[in-house]
Scaffold this active site. Sequence first.
Site, PDB file in Angstrom:
ATOM      1  N   SER A 120       0.851  -0.868  -0.183  1.00 14.48           N
ATOM      2  CA  SER A 120      -0.267   0.293   0.391  1.00 14.48           C
ATOM      3  C   SER A 120       1.012   1.366  -0.710  1.00 14.48           C
ATOM      4  O   SER A 120       0.158   2.416  -0.050  1.00 14.48           O
ATOM      5  CB  SER A 120      -1.055  -0.187   0.798  1.00 14.48           C
ATOM      6  OG  SER A 120      -1.874  -1.199   0.652  1.00 14.48           O
ATOM      7  N   LYS A 123      -0.446   3.817  -2.847  1.00 16.67           N
ATOM      8  CA  LYS A 123      -1.037   4.674  -2.551  1.00 16.67           C
ATOM      9  C   LYS A 123      -0.130   5.694  -2.439  1.00 16.67           C
ATOM     10  O   LYS A 123      -1.153   7.265  -2.462  1.00 16.67           O
ATOM     11  CB  LYS A 123      -1.818   4.264  -1.077  1.00 16.67           C
ATOM     12  CG  LYS A 123      -2.851   2.747  -1.378  1.00 16.67           C
ATOM     13  CD  LYS A 123      -3.980   3.267  -0.495  1.00 16.67           C
ATOM     14  CE  LYS A 123      -4.360   2.042  -0.353  1.00 16.67           C
ATOM     15  NZ  LYS A 123      -4.347   1.024  -0.036  1.00 16.67           N
ATOM     16  N   SER A 308      -6.174   3.505   4.359  1.00 16.47           N
ATOM     17  CA  SER A 308      -5.717   2.527   3.291  1.00 16.47           C
ATOM     18  C   SER A 308      -6.508   2.010   2.472  1.00 16.47           C
ATOM     19  O   SER A 308      -6.818   0.533   2.178  1.00 16.47           O
ATOM     20  CB  SER A 308      -4.766   1.592   3.450  1.00 16.47           C
ATOM     21  OG  SER A 308      -3.670   1.025   2.510  1.00 16.47           O
TER      22      SER A 308
END
Length: 476
Positions: A120, A123, A308
């Site tokens: 993640s 991101k 997230s």
Amino acid sequence: MKRQARRLTAVLLAVVLAVLALPLSVRVIPAAVEELAGGRDAEVRPPALQRPPAGVLEPGVVSALSDSAPQPVPEVLAPLLDAELHLPGGGGRFTGVVRDAATGAVLYSNGPDQAQAPASNLKLLTAAAVLDTLDPRDRLETTVHAAGDGVLYLRGGGDVLLGSGPSETDAVRGHAGLSTLAQETAAALDPASGPYSVAVDDSLFEGPPLNPSWAQGDLDAGELAPVYPLAVNSAWQDEGLQAGARDADPALRAAEAFTAALAAAAAERGIEVLGGPVRAAVPDSAEAVASVPSATIAEQVEHMLVLSDNYLAEALARLASAASGGPASSDGATALLAATADRLGVPGGGLRVGDAAGLSVDNSATPAQLAALLSAVAASKRPALAGMPGLLPVAGLSGTLEERFVPDAAAAGGAGVVRAKTGTLSAVTALSGYVVTAEGRLLSFSLMGSGIEGRTQEARDAVDRAAAVLAACGCR
């Protein structure tokens, strides 16, 4: 009480970093401290420290960091970080890069060009692409249209944080409520009209709703679902949670919630609403009769980073692709992310972008690339992009970092002063973000661990300890 006391003692340090992400003339308002002390649920409304200040505090409690604050000395810093970046008993592999945010100077480098799945941490690139493309003040509209054919068309405008109930205008999730939209729609209808049926237009996004590079196991586990331009709470089946199973058809589920609410509201006016919704495009002749706005793009990006949120990341990236002139598709999103990395000067070797959420088996990045991205963001002259550091989770306080850097952990010294994005896959952990040293220097960092199967917690502890070392510097 112990946890709340820790939060209060960390407030000023966290505020310092929040201020750094904004123009130096901006200060933090007292409400920020009050909201943090109130211990509000970060999943519902992130602490005020994660939102841009809205006013001026008099007298000033927090001052801007000085560019003359001393940098850590690389020769001193390296052995301190190396001592923390390991697994007890051996195994795994840790890499990392630490940069001075003001000058871009590399202060620590270990395996900087070793590519691995960023999880993640990808991101961060998604957030940068969205903030660099869309107006952070914009809102997404979910609308209802009528064409005189007895059909009410529910059109998705990209808001995947819809609520099924009334609009909650002080929230991000559920800011736009389908019940409110239904009430406004019923009020706009002629009592003598009807009966009506409902159709959902989810044509805003193009291409397959599932990325072919997502593993079936991740889909089965609810990590993602087919991506459509409208969904209730990022397609979670349990609207009140951020976990569990996701809807197989999020757009239809949202349309069903709207239809049920509309049937009830219309019945009060003697109007009949028939059956369940179907899919159909809004006719060119149709006119809008009602709409509900989402939270702002900036607030949605913050929500995506703090929690997230995989589904939200995918939706925002598709919207940004469309705004840039590309297709509102998965391929368009990944192309935009790659172009953003190039535009921000991120070195290209080893960087591969397979999706916007960080779950694609095709994703690959190096700590040097993530640290370069963070440095470019912090140095950006574009306010929307430069404000991104202030949207990240705060160590020990919010989102995916709320239960890390806790008082009884070896990394407790990072609480309140580390802002970072977490990343976790079965064999990977990553932590990338910003930290203010004890001597007032802002650093960007990316710490990554691979080959850690079955030892995720130990690997997280290692990168957290390393981030806490940065917070304690000195290091001269």
